[in-house]
Design an enzyme around this catalytic site. Structure first.
Site, PDB file in Angstrom:
ATOM      1  N   SER A   1       0.855  -1.198   0.000  1.00  0.00           N
ATOM      2  CA  SER A   1       0.000   0.000   0.000  1.00  0.00           C
ATOM      3  C   SER A   1       0.883   1.238   0.000  1.00  0.00           C
ATOM      4  CB  SER A   1      -1.028  -0.027   1.139  1.00  0.00           C
ATOM      5  OG  SER A   1      -0.432   0.167   2.393  1.00  0.00           O
TER       6      SER A   1
ATOM      7  N   HIS B   1      -3.162  -0.965  -2.742  1.00  0.00           N
ATOM      8  CA  HIS B   1      -4.323  -0.159  -2.327  1.00  0.00           C
ATOM      9  C   HIS B   1      -4.268   1.175  -3.037  1.00  0.00           C
ATOM     10  CE1 HIS B   1      -4.194  -2.481   1.726  1.00  0.00           C
ATOM     11  NE2 HIS B   1      -4.770  -3.176   0.784  1.00  0.00           N
TER      12      HIS B   1
ATOM     13  N   ASP C   1      -3.018  -5.658   6.052  1.00  0.00           N
ATOM     14  CA  ASP C   1      -3.541  -6.468   4.957  1.00  0.00           C
ATOM     15  C   ASP C   1      -2.401  -7.346   4.431  1.00  0.00           C
ATOM     16  OD1 ASP C   1      -5.293  -7.478   3.126  1.00  0.00           O
ATOM     17  OD2 ASP C   1      -5.370  -5.697   1.849  1.00  0.00           O
TER      18      ASP C   1
END
Ligand SMILES: C[S@@+](CC[C@H](N)C(=O)[O-])C[C@H]1O[C@@H](n2cnc3c(N)ncnc32)[C@H](O)[C@@H]1O
Lengths: 283, 201
Positions: free
Chosen positions: B15, B42, B135
């Protein structure tokens, strides 16, 4: 060694999943057998886990024997996530490229297939009002999930979503103030009643039900991504048959009719926004 | 390091800070790279396929946004589109879904890793790079469980270390490596695949 055990486990689970989908179809008529498996499996396994069940066979038992449990699975398997003016550029393209043509018809029929909780339908209704077309438009909004249709009919959404809806509406080229279209009450936004006048919400299953007649525009977004190739072709065939010559088809931003059976019968109006037009002179 | 090279597919999650390391990675992977790469980064919901374009220009691999239903090819990298989860089917085709965000993310790294883990088993490599949340940690556990190889970017070197740290905390990470070592490893695997093919001719 551990690995073959895993493989064995996965194989068993896949068999059980197939049997479960077969059972759902035979008993309740909902056919998920041609849906993409990765996603179906993910949802079903989540349900199994949250119930603390040992296997999908146990889940099958519950599905067949426990009254009302099918509704839970139906909710799991029908992804109802949606929003007003999702992908604003799609709506802007509809407003600029498609509505001017639809304007030339005395009477317009639009079909929203897989409309979920209705946000997409109301987004169009507002656009049609602003373009002065609404009064001569008949909108059919269908989904196979009766629970989401109930929400769609009410047209009441959490007020917390209004900020996003408003931003989307503006990006989509809305010409008024979005606040004209709803009434805020406690934590709800109640859409204006008059947006609903020409909308019929109805149950319709794209896998098992048949065509609509003489439609000028079909909007079916983020439904086909859940179907395998065979099922996509079948559903697109239904759309193709439902459209008048020169009618329009609008799909989700990651859906495409290229490489499908109906491709020869359509021309691409907007490849980025996935808007297609059924050819007037069919090959 | 000694590796029993069975690998065909790489899944990558990142991300915050991701674009920079992805650029470094894809610029350095060798021509005729024999593995397929799947990436979840992301992004903001509006991003318009920009990243795939950008990376494609600087890489030997063909890099594109994943389309629903397309089949995985070697020497290709597929980026999860903004606002869609990316999953892999048994027949190695790609699936997209707009279902709920998972830990505030769509696309979610865990969703990709979990679905790839049970399709590719010991042919899969999972890599977590720089990022600001956790994540990918759960997904790495799955990959490990199904016999895949798990790699995490060295948190000391990562622009944002939270995601690598969370992944390492699972205790299921095979290697913690710097970017240059990750690149070297992947290129070596690809080379071995080529040699293996030549030998078998
Ligand atoms: C992700 S929503 C899409 C909502 C909206 N069109 C949008 O793009 O925002 C998918 C919808 O398709 C519906 N659906 C799935 N399978 C269907 C089928 N076989 N027949 C009719 N609707 C179906 C689901 O119930 C769900 O409401």
């Amino acid at each position: 060694m551990e690995q073959t055990e895993h493989q064995n486990e996965i194989q068993t689970e896949d068999i059980e999943l197939e049997l479960l989908l077969e059972a759902i179809f035979k008993k309740f008529g909902y056919d998920f057998r041609d849906y993409n498996k990765a996603h179906v499996k993910r949802r079903i396994l989540q349900r199994k886990q949250s119930l603390g069940l040992r296997s999908l066979s146990d889940l099958q038992h519950k599905t067949l024997h426990e009254k009302g449990f099918i509704d839970v699975l139906l909710r799991d398997l029908s992804i109802n996530v949606t929003e007003m003016y999702r992908d604003p550029s799609f709506y802007a393209a509809m407003r600029n490229e498609v509505l001017p043509i639809l304007k030339t018809y005395p009477y317009i029929k639009i079909w929203h297939a897989g409309c979920a909780t209705g946000e997409e339908v109301y987004s169009f209704a507002i656009m049609l009002k602003e373009e002065g077309l609404y009064h001569r438009t008949q909108i059919y909004a269908t989904d196979f999930n009766p629970v989401v249709l109930e929400t769609a009919r009410k047209g009441i959404y959490p007020i917390s979503k209004i900020k996003e809806f408003t931003a989307n509406y503006q990006q989509a080229g809305g010409t008024h103030s979005f606040s004209e279209y709803y009434l805020a009450k406690y934590d709800s936004a109640i859409l204006n009643q008059n947006l609903r006048e020409n909308i019929v919400f109805a149950e319709h299953n794209l896998v098992t039900d048949s065509v609509f007649a003489e439609v000028h525009l079909i909007v079916c977004r983020n439904v086909l991504i859940y179907f395998n190739k065979t099922l996509q072709n079948r559903v697109l065939q239904i759309f193709s048959e439902s459209l008048i010559k020169g009618g329009y088809l609008g799909l989700g931003s990651k859906e495409n009719i290229m490489f499908t059976d109906i491709y020869p019968f359509f021309e691409t109006l907007d490849s980025k926004n996935k808007i297609y037009k059924k050819k007037v002179h069919l090959p | 390091m000694e590796l029993n090279n069975t690998y065909k597919v790489i899944v990558i999650g990142t991300s915050a800070g991701g674009l920079k390391v992805l650029k470094e990675l894809f610029a350095a992977l060798t021509p005729n790279f024999t593995l397929s790469v799947l990436v979840v980064q992301h992004l903001s919901p509006q991003s318009d396929g920009f990243m795939a374009h950008y990376l494609n220009k600087l890489s030997h691999l063909t890099i594109k946004e994943a389309d629903a239903g397309e089949l995985l090819l070697p020497n290709h990298a597929y980026i999860a589109p903004a606002n869609y989860h990316l999953l892999v089917e048994k027949d190695h085709s790609l699936s997209l879904s707009v279902s709920e965000k998972v830990s505030y993310a769509r696309p979610s790294i865990d969703v990709l890793f979990e679905s790839a883990a049970e399709v590719f088993l010991d042919q899969l490599i999972g890599i977590v790079l720089t990022g600001a949340n956790d994540d990918g940690a759960k997904g790495l556990i799955n990959i490990h469980q199904f016999g895949g190889l798990t790699i995490v970017q060295d948190p000391a070197e990562a622009e944002v270390s939270a995601m690598p740290l969370a992944a390492i905390q699972t205790g299921k990470v095979d290697h913690v490596l710097g970017m240059s070592e990750i690149i070297k490893l992947l290129n070596t695997l690809s080379e071995q695949n080529h040699l293996g093919k030549q030998r078998s001719i």
